[in-house]
Each structure stands twice: as C-alpha cells, then as structure tokens.
Design a protein around this motif. Structure first.
Motif, PDB file in Angstrom:
ATOM      1  N   UNK A  34     -10.568  43.865   8.610  1.00  0.00           N
ATOM      2  CA  UNK A  34     -11.613  43.235   9.408  1.00  0.00           C
ATOM      3  C   UNK A  34     -12.399  42.165   8.648  1.00  0.00           C
ATOM      4  N   UNK A  35     -12.758  42.460   7.396  1.00  0.00           N
ATOM      5  CA  UNK A  35     -13.660  41.562   6.669  1.00  0.00           C
ATOM      6  C   UNK A  35     -13.009  40.900   5.455  1.00  0.00           C
ATOM      7  N   UNK A  36     -11.697  40.905   5.388  1.00  0.00           N
ATOM      8  CA  UNK A  36     -11.025  40.317   4.224  1.00  0.00           C
ATOM      9  C   UNK A  36     -11.315  38.830   4.072  1.00  0.00           C
ATOM     10  N   UNK A  37     -11.575  38.147   5.174  1.00  0.00           N
ATOM     11  CA  UNK A  37     -11.834  36.704   5.108  1.00  0.00           C
ATOM     12  C   UNK A  37     -13.164  36.378   4.439  1.00  0.00           C
ATOM     13  N   UNK A  38     -14.008  37.396   4.233  1.00  0.00           N
ATOM     14  CA  UNK A  38     -15.294  37.180   3.559  1.00  0.00           C
ATOM     15  C   UNK A  38     -15.161  37.174   2.041  1.00  0.00           C
ATOM     16  N   UNK A  39     -13.985  37.513   1.540  1.00  0.00           N
ATOM     17  CA  UNK A  39     -13.778  37.510   0.090  1.00  0.00           C
ATOM     18  C   UNK A  39     -13.881  36.073  -0.420  1.00  0.00           C
ATOM     19  N   UNK A  40     -14.743  35.806  -1.382  1.00  0.00           N
ATOM     20  CA  UNK A  40     -14.944  34.420  -1.851  1.00  0.00           C
ATOM     21  C   UNK A  40     -13.688  33.828  -2.491  1.00  0.00           C
ATOM     22  N   UNK A  41     -13.558  32.541  -2.373  1.00  0.00           N
ATOM     23  CA  UNK A  41     -12.456  31.819  -2.993  1.00  0.00           C
ATOM     24  C   UNK A  41     -12.475  32.037  -4.503  1.00  0.00           C
ATOM     25  N   UNK A  42     -11.328  32.387  -5.060  1.00  0.00           N
ATOM     26  CA  UNK A  42     -11.219  32.566  -6.498  1.00  0.00           C
ATOM     27  C   UNK A  42     -11.852  33.838  -7.032  1.00  0.00           C
ATOM     28  N   UNK A  60      -3.922  38.977   0.562  1.00  0.00           N
ATOM     29  CA  UNK A  60      -3.460  37.698   0.043  1.00  0.00           C
ATOM     30  C   UNK A  60      -3.228  36.679   1.157  1.00  0.00           C
ATOM     31  N   UNK A  61      -2.980  37.160   2.373  1.00  0.00           N
ATOM     32  CA  UNK A  61      -2.812  36.266   3.508  1.00  0.00           C
ATOM     33  C   UNK A  61      -4.151  35.729   4.011  1.00  0.00           C
ATOM     34  N   UNK A  62      -5.176  36.583   3.989  1.00  0.00           N
ATOM     35  CA  UNK A  62      -6.455  36.244   4.602  1.00  0.00           C
ATOM     36  C   UNK A  62      -7.468  35.655   3.622  1.00  0.00           C
ATOM     37  N   UNK A  63      -7.221  35.782   2.320  1.00  0.00           N
ATOM     38  CA  UNK A  63      -8.162  35.248   1.335  1.00  0.00           C
ATOM     39  C   UNK A  63      -7.376  34.621   0.191  1.00  0.00           C
ATOM     40  N   UNK A  64      -8.100  34.039  -0.737  1.00  0.00           N
ATOM     41  CA  UNK A  64      -7.439  33.346  -1.849  1.00  0.00           C
ATOM     42  C   UNK A  64      -8.095  33.760  -3.166  1.00  0.00           C
ATOM     43  N   UNK A 112     -15.832  40.593  -8.332  1.00  0.00           N
ATOM     44  CA  UNK A 112     -16.708  40.047  -7.290  1.00  0.00           C
ATOM     45  C   UNK A 112     -16.669  40.895  -6.020  1.00  0.00           C
ATOM     46  N   UNK A 113     -15.548  41.595  -5.818  1.00  0.00           N
ATOM     47  CA  UNK A 113     -15.350  42.383  -4.599  1.00  0.00           C
ATOM     48  C   UNK A 113     -14.636  43.683  -4.940  1.00  0.00           C
ATOM     49  N   UNK A 114     -15.088  44.765  -4.322  1.00  0.00           N
ATOM     50  CA  UNK A 114     -14.437  46.072  -4.435  1.00  0.00           C
ATOM     51  C   UNK A 114     -14.029  46.528  -3.039  1.00  0.00           C
ATOM     52  N   UNK A 115     -12.806  47.049  -2.920  1.00  0.00           N
ATOM     53  CA  UNK A 115     -12.325  47.610  -1.663  1.00  0.00           C
ATOM     54  C   UNK A 115     -12.042  49.097  -1.841  1.00  0.00           C
ATOM     55  N   UNK A 116     -12.580  49.914  -0.943  1.00  0.00           N
ATOM     56  CA  UNK A 116     -12.287  51.353  -0.940  1.00  0.00           C
ATOM     57  C   UNK A 116     -11.827  51.738   0.467  1.00  0.00           C
ATOM     58  N   UNK A 117     -10.529  51.656   0.743  1.00  0.00           N
ATOM     59  CA  UNK A 117     -10.003  51.952   2.071  1.00  0.00           C
ATOM     60  C   UNK A 117      -9.634  53.428   2.240  1.00  0.00           C
ATOM     61  N   UNK A 118     -10.458  54.175   2.952  1.00  0.00           N
ATOM     62  CA  UNK A 118     -10.193  55.592   3.217  1.00  0.00           C
ATOM     63  C   UNK A 118      -9.917  56.360   1.924  1.00  0.00           C
ATOM     64  N   UNK A 119     -10.801  56.188   0.958  1.00  0.00           N
ATOM     65  CA  UNK A 119     -10.646  56.828  -0.345  1.00  0.00           C
ATOM     66  C   UNK A 119     -11.775  57.826  -0.614  1.00  0.00           C
TER      67      UNK A 119
END
Length: 220
Positions: A34-42, A60-64, A112-119
């Motif tokens: 849902x919010x992967x596009x909010x990950x800042x460039x680089x 990798x598709x939705x952010x860079x 810069x970003x941490x992801x915790x998907x159903x962990x």
C-alpha cells in the motif's frame, strides 16, 4: 530481555503464500504494498521477515532505493527470495540477503525505512517491544516504519468473526511454526512508547488487516 527464538517457518515455506491467499485472497499483499511508493528515492531499506520474496520484487517496482537489506529468519523463505530476485530485473538497487533476525543487524547499520510485514504479531508483547527497540535504533531520525499486521476492529459485529479467526491462526502457527505469541501485541501503545507518530493507515479484509506508515521523531 533477550528475544525469543525465531519461529520456524521452513516447514510451511513452500505453501505459505498459497495458504495465505486461500484465506485472505490478495488482501495481505495489497496491504503490504500500500505505502511502498512513499519510500524516498535512494533510501536504505530494511525488510524484516519478508518471506518468499514477492514483497521485495514489489518494493523494487514501486520505489527506487539505493540499498535493501532483506533479513529473514527462515532459510527456506530466504532461498525462495533469492531465487525470485535472480529472475527479477531491478533498477540497480543493491540488495543484500541475510539469514537471521534483528539481532543480526550490525551496530553501525542505519536505515531510512523499516518494513515489518506480519512479523511482530508472532511474538508476545514484551518480545515485540524488544524487537521494536532494536529496529528503532537502526532507523534514522525522521525515518519511516511501514508496519503491516492483523487488527481487531473496535466494532463488536466485526470482532464476532475476527476473534475466532485470530485464535485459530495463533493455534495453527504455534503447532506448525512454534510461535510464542498468543494474541496481538498492543501495537499503538508500543509505537507510542517509542515516540512514533502515525502518518497514514489503510485497512483491508473487512478491517482485519491494517497497513501503517509511522515516523520516528527527528530529534531521536
């Protein structure tokens, strides 16, 4: 306190994604993306417990990002993620696969970003807090935390079916994977205790799944 041993998802790894889709359809995947596009460039991104690797491809598709650390406790899940990544053409981000948990993070590693998907729901509240404290240390000031997990809606009419389903899920994964959690940790209280502010959130599967974007204070 020390973190509880990581649950063992090796046995269920070959069928985990199919099983999740059987129960929830595409809701879990939609929530995590849902919010992967909010990950800042680089950005430097930490994915803790990403499973079989479909989330990495979507990220990798939705952010860079410039760098992604894919940290996974299940060797079978990690193997699947590696294979999937080899067949995926990324935009040039450096991706590191590492077997383990947050305890395998190096003291100097920052993100810069941490992801915790159903962990975090796999653990007791004290264990989840211990994990979150370590992840907070690794997150840069002002960094984003993309947290996706199950959620008990406040409405009684929703809890009528949510509570039994949640109970069955915990019972199943205690038997199959040896998880220590027996119920959802109080995520709002734990994130608040660590100083995080909720920036955005979205709900899926009839308010049983919640995706959140939380931000670490700039001065911490």
């Amino acid at each position: 306190m020390s973190t509880a041993p990581a649950p063992d998802f090796d046995f269920i790894a070959p069928v985990y994604d199919a099983l999740a889709q059987l129960v929830f359809g595409k809701a879990q995947q939609k929530a995590q993306a849902q919010f992967l596009e909010l990950i800042p460039l680089g950005a430097r991104v930490l994915v803790l417990g990403g499973g079989s690797g479909w989330l990495l491809a979507r990220l990798l598709q939705k952010s860079n990002p410039a760098y992604v650390l894919y940290l996974e406790a299940s060797s079978q899940m990690l193997r699947q993620a590696r294979t999937r990544y080899q067949n995926f053409s990324s935009a040039g981000a450096e991706v590191e696969f590492r077997h383990g948990t947050q305890d395998q993070l190096l003291p100097e590693e920052k993100f810069h970003v941490v992801l915790t998907p159903f962990v975090l729901d796999l653990f007791t509240a004290p264990q989840a807090l211990h994990m979150m404290q370590r992840l907070t240390q690794a997150l840069l000031p002002g960094g984003l935390w993309l947290h996706t997990d199950f959620y008990l809606a406040p409405e009684k009419r929703r809890q009528i079916w949510q509570k039994p389903l949640l109970w069955a899920m915990y019972r199943f994964f205690r038997q199959v994977s040896g998880i220590s959690g027996t119920g959802l940790p109080p995520f709002e209280a734990l994130f608040s205790q660590l100083g995080f502010v909720t920036k955005q959130e979205a709900f899926f599967f009839h308010f049983f799944i919640r995706a959140q974007v939380l931000q670490k204070p700039l001065g911490s």
